[in-house]
Design a protein around this motif. Structure first.
Motif, PDB file in Angstrom:
ATOM      1  N   LEU A  35     -27.508  61.018 -26.738  1.00  0.00           N
ATOM      2  CA  LEU A  35     -27.115  61.024 -25.331  1.00  0.00           C
ATOM      3  C   LEU A  35     -25.977  61.997 -25.067  1.00  0.00           C
ATOM      4  N   THR A  36     -26.004  62.634 -23.895  1.00  0.00           N
ATOM      5  CA  THR A  36     -24.899  63.492 -23.482  1.00  0.00           C
ATOM      6  C   THR A  36     -23.720  62.621 -23.034  1.00  0.00           C
ATOM      7  N   ASP A  37     -22.540  63.218 -22.964  1.00  0.00           N
ATOM      8  CA  ASP A  37     -21.361  62.471 -22.526  1.00  0.00           C
ATOM      9  C   ASP A  37     -21.528  61.905 -21.113  1.00  0.00           C
ATOM     10  N   PRO A  38     -22.027  62.694 -20.139  1.00  0.00           N
ATOM     11  CA  PRO A  38     -22.218  62.114 -18.804  1.00  0.00           C
ATOM     12  C   PRO A  38     -23.189  60.939 -18.800  1.00  0.00           C
ATOM     13  N   ALA A  39     -24.241  61.015 -19.624  1.00  0.00           N
ATOM     14  CA  ALA A  39     -25.204  59.914 -19.692  1.00  0.00           C
ATOM     15  C   ALA A  39     -24.549  58.664 -20.269  1.00  0.00           C
ATOM     16  N   VAL A  40     -23.735  58.837 -21.292  1.00  0.00           N
ATOM     17  CA  VAL A  40     -23.032  57.699 -21.888  1.00  0.00           C
ATOM     18  C   VAL A  40     -22.082  57.082 -20.872  1.00  0.00           C
ATOM     19  N   ASP A  41     -21.353  57.923 -20.164  1.00  0.00           N
ATOM     20  CA  ASP A  41     -20.397  57.411 -19.166  1.00  0.00           C
ATOM     21  C   ASP A  41     -21.113  56.608 -18.079  1.00  0.00           C
ATOM     22  N   GLU A  42     -22.278  57.055 -17.660  1.00  0.00           N
ATOM     23  CA  GLU A  42     -23.027  56.326 -16.640  1.00  0.00           C
ATOM     24  C   GLU A  42     -23.498  54.973 -17.176  1.00  0.00           C
ATOM     25  N   LEU A  43     -23.866  54.922 -18.438  1.00  0.00           N
ATOM     26  CA  LEU A  43     -24.295  53.653 -19.042  1.00  0.00           C
ATOM     27  C   LEU A  43     -23.114  52.690 -19.191  1.00  0.00           C
ATOM     28  N   VAL A  44     -21.939  53.225 -19.495  1.00  0.00           N
ATOM     29  CA  VAL A  44     -20.738  52.379 -19.539  1.00  0.00           C
ATOM     30  C   VAL A  44     -20.489  51.768 -18.166  1.00  0.00           C
ATOM     31  N   ARG A  45     -20.616  52.583 -17.132  1.00  0.00           N
ATOM     32  CA  ARG A  45     -20.421  52.069 -15.772  1.00  0.00           C
ATOM     33  C   ARG A  45     -21.471  51.018 -15.427  1.00  0.00           C
ATOM     34  N   LEU A  46     -22.704  51.206 -15.869  1.00  0.00           N
ATOM     35  CA  LEU A  46     -23.763  50.224 -15.647  1.00  0.00           C
ATOM     36  C   LEU A  46     -23.392  48.893 -16.284  1.00  0.00           C
ATOM     37  N   TRP A  47     -22.919  48.934 -17.504  1.00  0.00           N
ATOM     38  CA  TRP A  47     -22.503  47.727 -18.233  1.00  0.00           C
ATOM     39  C   TRP A  47     -21.386  47.008 -17.474  1.00  0.00           C
ATOM     40  N   LEU A  48     -20.343  47.752 -17.144  1.00  0.00           N
ATOM     41  CA  LEU A  48     -19.172  47.134 -16.516  1.00  0.00           C
ATOM     42  C   LEU A  48     -19.496  46.602 -15.119  1.00  0.00           C
ATOM     43  N   ARG A  49     -20.315  47.331 -14.371  1.00  0.00           N
ATOM     44  CA  ARG A  49     -20.701  46.848 -13.041  1.00  0.00           C
ATOM     45  C   ARG A  49     -21.459  45.534 -13.138  1.00  0.00           C
ATOM     46  N   ASP A  72     -22.587  39.862 -21.652  1.00  0.00           N
ATOM     47  CA  ASP A  72     -22.624  41.067 -22.488  1.00  0.00           C
ATOM     48  C   ASP A  72     -24.040  41.339 -22.988  1.00  0.00           C
ATOM     49  N   ARG A  73     -24.772  40.296 -23.338  1.00  0.00           N
ATOM     50  CA  ARG A  73     -26.152  40.493 -23.786  1.00  0.00           C
ATOM     51  C   ARG A  73     -27.015  41.038 -22.648  1.00  0.00           C
ATOM     52  N   GLU A  74     -26.794  40.520 -21.448  1.00  0.00           N
ATOM     53  CA  GLU A  74     -27.533  41.042 -20.292  1.00  0.00           C
ATOM     54  C   GLU A  74     -27.208  42.513 -20.054  1.00  0.00           C
ATOM     55  N   ALA A  75     -25.914  42.844 -20.108  1.00  0.00           N
ATOM     56  CA  ALA A  75     -25.490  44.228 -19.887  1.00  0.00           C
ATOM     57  C   ALA A  75     -26.051  45.144 -20.965  1.00  0.00           C
ATOM     58  N   ALA A  76     -26.032  44.683 -22.214  1.00  0.00           N
ATOM     59  CA  ALA A  76     -26.566  45.488 -23.307  1.00  0.00           C
ATOM     60  C   ALA A  76     -28.064  45.718 -23.140  1.00  0.00           C
ATOM     61  N   GLN A  77     -28.776  44.717 -22.639  1.00  0.00           N
ATOM     62  CA  GLN A  77     -30.209  44.879 -22.404  1.00  0.00           C
ATOM     63  C   GLN A  77     -30.449  45.912 -21.309  1.00  0.00           C
ATOM     64  N   LEU A  78     -29.660  45.877 -20.238  1.00  0.00           N
ATOM     65  CA  LEU A  78     -29.785  46.864 -19.175  1.00  0.00           C
ATOM     66  C   LEU A  78     -29.539  48.273 -19.715  1.00  0.00           C
ATOM     67  N   VAL A  79     -28.509  48.408 -20.535  1.00  0.00           N
ATOM     68  CA  VAL A  79     -28.177  49.713 -21.102  1.00  0.00           C
ATOM     69  C   VAL A  79     -29.278  50.186 -22.045  1.00  0.00           C
ATOM     70  N   ALA A  80     -29.762  49.271 -22.899  1.00  0.00           N
ATOM     71  CA  ALA A  80     -30.823  49.642 -23.835  1.00  0.00           C
ATOM     72  C   ALA A  80     -32.082  50.072 -23.097  1.00  0.00           C
ATOM     73  N   ASP A  81     -32.429  49.358 -22.045  1.00  0.00           N
ATOM     74  CA  ASP A  81     -33.612  49.719 -21.255  1.00  0.00           C
ATOM     75  C   ASP A  81     -33.441  51.087 -20.608  1.00  0.00           C
ATOM     76  N   ALA A  82     -32.254  51.331 -20.051  1.00  0.00           N
ATOM     77  CA  ALA A  82     -32.009  52.596 -19.369  1.00  0.00           C
ATOM     78  C   ALA A  82     -31.976  53.777 -20.330  1.00  0.00           C
ATOM     79  N   ALA A  83     -31.520  53.521 -21.571  1.00  0.00           N
ATOM     80  CA  ALA A  83     -31.378  54.602 -22.555  1.00  0.00           C
ATOM     81  C   ALA A  83     -32.589  54.745 -23.458  1.00  0.00           C
ATOM     82  N   GLY A  84     -33.542  53.814 -23.333  1.00  0.00           N
ATOM     83  CA  GLY A  84     -34.691  53.853 -24.220  1.00  0.00           C
ATOM     84  C   GLY A  84     -34.334  53.475 -25.640  1.00  0.00           C
TER      85      GLY A  84
END
Length: 226
Positions: A35-49, A72-84
């Protein structure tokens, strides 16, 4: 000086003492190195939101209580789904591996020589144990909102610190980098100190907190600790 008017210091943990986005960012990058840095940052924001919105829904009574580990498990699932990514189980644990800010450990040690220190966190008891161990945090008492099955800024969470301290709210100083957290403590009568962090929720012009500190060393100085 305010230091003579308080009997204990209560600290928020996530964001105030540890860099929550940095820990989550490291977990995401470890799971999906491409993942690129901007993509990682967006996933961090997804988790925290997700964590913030679901905690607020629980406080508002529109969702039944769920502990921070479940969120946290829900957020991690959202991030995993978004990142493949694959299994989000390991990723969920990154919410427990959060680095301390550079001033946190020496600042707590300095303050602990003069005041009892109480950690007051929205993290579950199990998560708080791991966060404290990973970041090297040392407390006289660490309290989790899990004990009252809600989250800050629900008054019941701040009442935990009042009950444990055995002193009136006005003899406690709540320290946080989140203005919303300090507003909640102030409503219950606690004294308040805002500490500047890059991940915090800054005060507005209408906020009236007792102290504004650049870091924990500055906080100690303002409390009369030399």
């Amino acid at each position: 000086m305010l230091g003579s008017e308080i009997d204990a210091v209560v600290f928020d943990v996530l964001g105030t003492l540890v860099d929550e986005p940095a820990g989550i960012r490291a977990g995401i990058r470890g799971s999906v190195p491409s993942l690129t840095d901007p993509a990682v940052d967006e996933l961090v924001r997804l988790w925290l939101r997700h964590s913030e919105s679901e905690q607020q829904r629980i406080v508002d009574g529109t969702r039944p209580y769920a502990g921070s580990d479940a969120l946290d498990r829900e957020a991690a699932q959202l991030v995993a789904d978004a990142a493949g990514a694959g299994d989000p189980g390991a990723l969920a644990l990154s919410g427990r591996r959060l680095p301390a800010w550079p001033d946190t450990v020496p600042g707590l040690a300095r303050l602990a020589e003069h005041f009892p220190l109480i950690g007051l966190s929205n993290a579950s008891k199990a998560a708080l144990l791991r966060i404290n161990a990973h970041a090297g945090l040392r407390w006289h008492q660490a309290l989790s909102a899990e004990d009252v099955r809600t989250y800050k800024p629900d008054p019941a969470v701040y009442e935990l610190a009042v009950a444990v301290s055995g002193v009136p709210p006005e003899r406690l100083l709540m320290v946080a980098t989140h203005a919303w957290d300090l507003r909640g403590a102030r409503k219950l009568g606690l004294r308040t100190a805002y500490v500047t962090r890059t991940v915090g929720d800054a005060p507005t012009s209408s906020d009236r907190f007792d102290l504004h500190a650049e870091d924990l060393a500055d906080l100690a100085r303002q409390l009369g600790i030399r």
